[in-house]
Design a protein around this motif. Sequence first.
Motif, mmCIF file in Angstrom:
data_model
loop_
_atom_site.group_PDB
_atom_site.id
_atom_site.type_symbol
_atom_site.label_atom_id
_atom_site.label_comp_id
_atom_site.label_asym_id
_atom_site.label_seq_id
_atom_site.Cartn_x
_atom_site.Cartn_y
_atom_site.Cartn_z
ATOM 1 N N LEU A 5 1.028 -0.917 0.201
ATOM 2 C CA LEU A 5 -0.234 0.118 0.016
ATOM 3 C C LEU A 5 0.039 1.622 0.285
ATOM 4 N N THR A 6 1.637 0.996 0.665
ATOM 5 C CA THR A 6 3.103 2.397 1.091
ATOM 6 C C THR A 6 3.519 3.152 -0.886
ATOM 7 N N ILE A 7 4.106 1.658 -1.458
ATOM 8 C CA ILE A 7 4.576 1.801 -2.962
ATOM 9 C C ILE A 7 3.469 2.222 -3.524
ATOM 10 N N ILE A 8 2.029 1.806 -3.127
ATOM 11 C CA ILE A 8 0.503 2.309 -4.603
ATOM 12 C C ILE A 8 0.685 3.904 -4.339
ATOM 13 N N ARG A 9 0.762 3.920 -2.799
ATOM 14 C CA ARG A 9 0.438 5.444 -2.311
ATOM 15 C C ARG A 9 1.315 6.452 -2.845
ATOM 16 N N ASN A 10 2.560 6.200 -3.219
ATOM 17 C CA ASN A 10 3.292 6.990 -3.079
ATOM 18 C C ASN A 10 3.525 7.621 -4.661
ATOM 19 N N LYS A 11 3.797 9.425 -4.680
ATOM 20 C CA LYS A 11 3.205 10.042 -5.260
ATOM 21 C C LYS A 11 4.042 10.663 -6.361
ATOM 22 N N ILE A 15 2.095 2.820 -8.155
ATOM 23 C CA ILE A 15 1.433 1.689 -8.659
ATOM 24 C C ILE A 15 2.526 0.989 -9.972
ATOM 25 N N ALA A 16 3.063 2.032 -10.390
ATOM 26 C CA ALA A 16 4.138 1.896 -11.766
ATOM 27 C C ALA A 16 5.527 1.218 -11.603
ATOM 28 N N SER A 17 5.478 1.611 -10.156
ATOM 29 C CA SER A 17 7.416 1.066 -9.168
ATOM 30 C C SER A 17 7.267 -0.539 -9.027
ATOM 31 N N LEU A 18 5.788 -0.536 -8.760
ATOM 32 C CA LEU A 18 5.421 -2.097 -9.111
ATOM 33 C C LEU A 18 5.970 -2.833 -10.213
ATOM 34 N N TRP A 19 6.102 -2.864 -11.607
ATOM 35 C CA TRP A 19 6.552 -2.832 -12.570
ATOM 36 C C TRP A 19 7.810 -2.552 -12.797
ATOM 37 N N SER A 20 9.071 -1.236 -12.109
ATOM 38 C CA SER A 20 9.505 -0.905 -12.797
ATOM 39 C C SER A 20 11.181 -2.537 -12.989
ATOM 40 N N GLY A 21 11.633 -2.198 -14.321
ATOM 41 C CA GLY A 21 11.889 -3.348 -14.264
ATOM 42 C C GLY A 21 12.293 -4.569 -14.639
ATOM 43 N N SER A 22 10.501 -5.046 -15.289
ATOM 44 C CA SER A 22 10.001 -5.708 -15.512
ATOM 45 C C SER A 22 10.998 -6.136 -17.350
ATOM 46 N N THR A 23 10.408 -5.040 -18.255
ATOM 47 C CA THR A 23 10.737 -5.484 -19.594
ATOM 48 C C THR A 23 11.842 -5.870 -19.793
ATOM 49 N N SER A 24 12.990 -5.250 -18.201
ATOM 50 C CA SER A 24 14.456 -5.890 -18.956
ATOM 51 C C SER A 24 14.330 -7.459 -18.451
ATOM 52 N N SER A 25 14.155 -8.115 -17.557
ATOM 53 C CA SER A 25 13.869 -9.114 -16.731
ATOM 54 C C SER A 25 13.176 -10.396 -18.214
ATOM 55 N N PHE A 26 11.909 -9.436 -18.525
ATOM 56 C CA PHE A 26 10.923 -10.104 -19.808
ATOM 57 C C PHE A 26 11.836 -10.305 -20.531
ATOM 58 N N LEU A 27 12.970 -9.215 -21.852
ATOM 59 C CA LEU A 27 13.613 -9.928 -22.272
ATOM 60 C C LEU A 27 14.936 -10.693 -21.987
ATOM 61 N N LEU A 28 15.440 -10.465 -20.470
ATOM 62 C CA LEU A 28 16.198 -11.975 -20.236
ATOM 63 C C LEU A 28 16.104 -13.546 -20.694
ATOM 64 N N VAL A 29 14.907 -13.503 -20.853
ATOM 65 C CA VAL A 29 13.666 -14.172 -20.792
ATOM 66 C C VAL A 29 14.519 -15.114 -22.382
ATOM 67 N N LEU A 30 15.454 -14.040 -23.264
ATOM 68 C CA LEU A 30 15.338 -14.703 -24.430
ATOM 69 C C LEU A 30 16.811 -15.404 -24.334
ATOM 70 N N ASN A 31 17.663 -15.489 -23.028
ATOM 71 C CA ASN A 31 18.965 -16.230 -23.060
ATOM 72 C C ASN A 31 19.121 -17.934 -23.118
ATOM 73 N N PRO A 32 17.914 -18.061 -22.734
ATOM 74 C CA PRO A 32 17.626 -19.642 -22.339
ATOM 75 C C PRO A 32 16.893 -19.631 -24.054
ATOM 76 N N THR A 33 15.866 -19.102 -24.431
ATOM 77 C CA THR A 33 15.614 -18.879 -25.289
ATOM 78 C C THR A 33 16.976 -19.689 -26.886
#
Length: 93
Positions: A5-11, A15-33
């Motif tokens: 709740l503290t993260i979500i209420r941060n001005k 809520i976008a901060s919950l997903w920060s860094g997810s894009t690069s992590s999803f792209l790193l799935v390319l390594n085993p692929t």
Amino acid sequence: IHCFLTIIRNKDSGIASLWSGSTSSFLLVLNPTIQFVTYEALKRWNILGASPLISITICHAINSAIAKMIATIVTYPLQVIQTRCSAGYNNNK
């Protein structure tokens, strides 16, 4: 729940901060692929398997090492960028 709740209420980030860094992590799935596809291609081409001096186990090990090396070379720049972003690295300092 309080932390969530503290993260979500941060001005600043909200809520976008919950997903920060997810894009690069999803792209790193390319390594085993990339590794899997490269290994299968090397296995299909059977470059090392034509020699009677090299056992099939050694051929698979070499193909696997080559595939991992290619996958790492391709995705390493993304890993560096992700690490720098996580550490708050700034070129302007």
